[in-house]
Design a protein around this motif. Structure first.
Motif, PDB file in Angstrom:
ATOM      1  N   ASP A  40     -37.485 -13.266  -8.922  1.00 17.72           N
ATOM      2  CA  ASP A  40     -36.468 -13.313  -7.882  1.00 17.72           C
ATOM      3  C   ASP A  40     -36.060 -14.718  -7.437  1.00 17.72           C
ATOM      4  O   ASP A  40     -35.219 -14.871  -6.552  1.00 17.72           O
ATOM      5  N   ALA A  41     -36.656 -15.740  -8.025  1.00 19.71           N
ATOM      6  CA  ALA A  41     -36.331 -17.097  -7.562  1.00 19.71           C
ATOM      7  C   ALA A  41     -36.771 -18.157  -8.568  1.00 19.71           C
ATOM      8  O   ALA A  41     -37.663 -17.929  -9.377  1.00 19.71           O
ATOM      9  N   ILE A  42     -36.119 -19.294  -8.487  1.00 20.77           N
ATOM     10  CA  ILE A  42     -36.548 -20.496  -9.204  1.00 20.77           C
ATOM     11  C   ILE A  42     -36.868 -21.514  -8.121  1.00 20.77           C
ATOM     12  O   ILE A  42     -36.013 -21.845  -7.304  1.00 20.77           O
ATOM     13  N   GLN A  43     -38.107 -21.991  -8.117  1.00 22.53           N
ATOM     14  CA  GLN A  43     -38.526 -22.940  -7.088  1.00 22.53           C
ATOM     15  C   GLN A  43     -38.927 -24.254  -7.727  1.00 22.53           C
ATOM     16  O   GLN A  43     -39.511 -24.283  -8.808  1.00 22.53           O
ATOM     17  N   LEU A  44     -38.622 -25.335  -7.019  1.00 22.68           N
ATOM     18  CA  LEU A  44     -39.020 -26.672  -7.444  1.00 22.68           C
ATOM     19  C   LEU A  44     -40.073 -27.184  -6.473  1.00 22.68           C
ATOM     20  O   LEU A  44     -39.896 -27.100  -5.254  1.00 22.68           O
ATOM     21  N   PHE A  45     -41.155 -27.708  -7.024  1.00 20.74           N
ATOM     22  CA  PHE A  45     -42.206 -28.315  -6.229  1.00 20.74           C
ATOM     23  C   PHE A  45     -42.273 -29.780  -6.623  1.00 20.74           C
ATOM     24  O   PHE A  45     -42.362 -30.101  -7.809  1.00 20.74           O
ATOM     25  N   GLY A  46     -42.194 -30.678  -5.638  1.00 16.05           N
ATOM     26  CA  GLY A  46     -42.135 -32.103  -5.913  1.00 16.05           C
ATOM     27  C   GLY A  46     -43.426 -32.828  -5.570  1.00 16.05           C
ATOM     28  O   GLY A  46     -44.114 -32.477  -4.609  1.00 16.05           O
ATOM     29  N   PHE A  47     -43.728 -33.859  -6.373  1.00 14.82           N
ATOM     30  CA  PHE A  47     -44.966 -34.625  -6.209  1.00 14.82           C
ATOM     31  C   PHE A  47     -44.680 -36.104  -6.384  1.00 14.82           C
ATOM     32  O   PHE A  47     -43.921 -36.498  -7.261  1.00 14.82           O
ATOM     33  N   ALA A  48     -45.360 -36.917  -5.582  1.00 15.53           N
ATOM     34  CA  ALA A  48     -45.170 -38.361  -5.644  1.00 15.53           C
ATOM     35  C   ALA A  48     -45.954 -38.990  -6.789  1.00 15.53           C
ATOM     36  O   ALA A  48     -45.620 -40.080  -7.229  1.00 15.53           O
ATOM     37  N   ASP A  49     -47.002 -38.304  -7.273  1.00 13.85           N
ATOM     38  CA  ASP A  49     -47.794 -38.897  -8.356  1.00 13.85           C
ATOM     39  C   ASP A  49     -48.334 -37.831  -9.311  1.00 13.85           C
ATOM     40  O   ASP A  49     -48.332 -36.635  -9.012  1.00 13.85           O
ATOM     41  N   VAL A  50     -48.785 -38.291 -10.460  1.00 16.09           N
ATOM     42  CA  VAL A  50     -49.258 -37.413 -11.538  1.00 16.09           C
ATOM     43  C   VAL A  50     -50.507 -36.655 -11.120  1.00 16.09           C
ATOM     44  O   VAL A  50     -50.674 -35.475 -11.449  1.00 16.09           O
ATOM     45  N   ALA A  51     -51.416 -37.310 -10.395  1.00 18.93           N
ATOM     46  CA  ALA A  51     -52.671 -36.667 -10.000  1.00 18.93           C
ATOM     47  C   ALA A  51     -52.405 -35.424  -9.160  1.00 18.93           C
ATOM     48  O   ALA A  51     -53.008 -34.370  -9.382  1.00 18.93           O
ATOM     49  N   GLU A  52     -51.492 -35.544  -8.202  1.00 14.42           N
ATOM     50  CA  GLU A  52     -51.188 -34.408  -7.339  1.00 14.42           C
ATOM     51  C   GLU A  52     -50.556 -33.263  -8.139  1.00 14.42           C
ATOM     52  O   GLU A  52     -50.918 -32.104  -7.963  1.00 14.42           O
TER      53      GLU A  52
END
Length: 188
Positions: A55-67
């Motif tokens: 039912d959705a496409i979500q984007l999750f953002g991160f400041a660095d590779v580790a996270e």
């Protein structure tokens, strides 16, 4: 799939960021730690994890590779979805999370909203060995804690214990306990 966005931060609001990339605004959900690094009107780069559901496409953002790596790894545990993984990352910094899982410290995981004792135990039990394969390039491996970077006394101690036959998770746990008592500057 979207893997990275670079653009101007249009707004930061209630766990999300709107990033303008060439006139197109992308809405990404981020941890509080990532949001704290972003300023409206400035150019920023976010690593993106795209989650496609029925039912959705979500984007999750991160400041660095580790996270981002920890976000992916946490979701391999039954009962941990994208929102729970983000809540954990918002409550516990990436370095502390790696150390906590390796040391079997469920208490740190309990700081995250929605994480109870059973889920914390499951996370520690299922990820302890995978966290221990730091730097091996194996699936889900994440960078080592800053206190255990290559060439440091802590990393040398972990390596020695592993070479003596200890499980990687046990080696990291032991060294993390000792480092906590002796302090970050300890060399012997």
């Amino acid at each position: 799939m979207i893997g990275k966005l670079t653009g101007v931060i249009d707004s930061v609001d209630d766990g999300t960021v709107l990033i303008d990339v060439g006139g197109v605004g992308y809405l990404a959900t981020c941890s509080g730690r990532t949001l704290g690094r972003l300023s409206v009107g400035e150019t920023a780069m976010l690593l993106i994890e795209t989650v496609v559901r029925e039912d959705a496409i979500q984007l999750f953002g991160f400041a660095d590779v580790a996270e981002r790596s920890l976000f992916r790894l946490l979701q391999t545990v039954q009962g941990v979805g994208p929102k729970a993984a983000l809540a954990i990352l918002g409550a516990v910094p990436a370095d502390d999370l790696v150390t906590a899982i390796a040391a079997g410290d469920r208490g740190r995981l309990l700081r995250a909203p929605g994480v109870g004792p059973k889920l914390a135990q499951r996370i520690v039990a299922e990820l302890a060995d995978r966290i221990g394969r730091l730097g091996s390039g194996g699936g889900g491996a994440v960078p080592p804690p800053a206190a255990m970077v290559a060439g440091g006394a802590s990393q040398d101690a972990v390596s020695a214990l592993i070479n003596l036959g200890f499980r990687p998770a046990d080696a990291y746990a032991a060294v993390a306990r000792v480092a906590g008592r002796l302090g970050a500057d300890a060399t012997r």
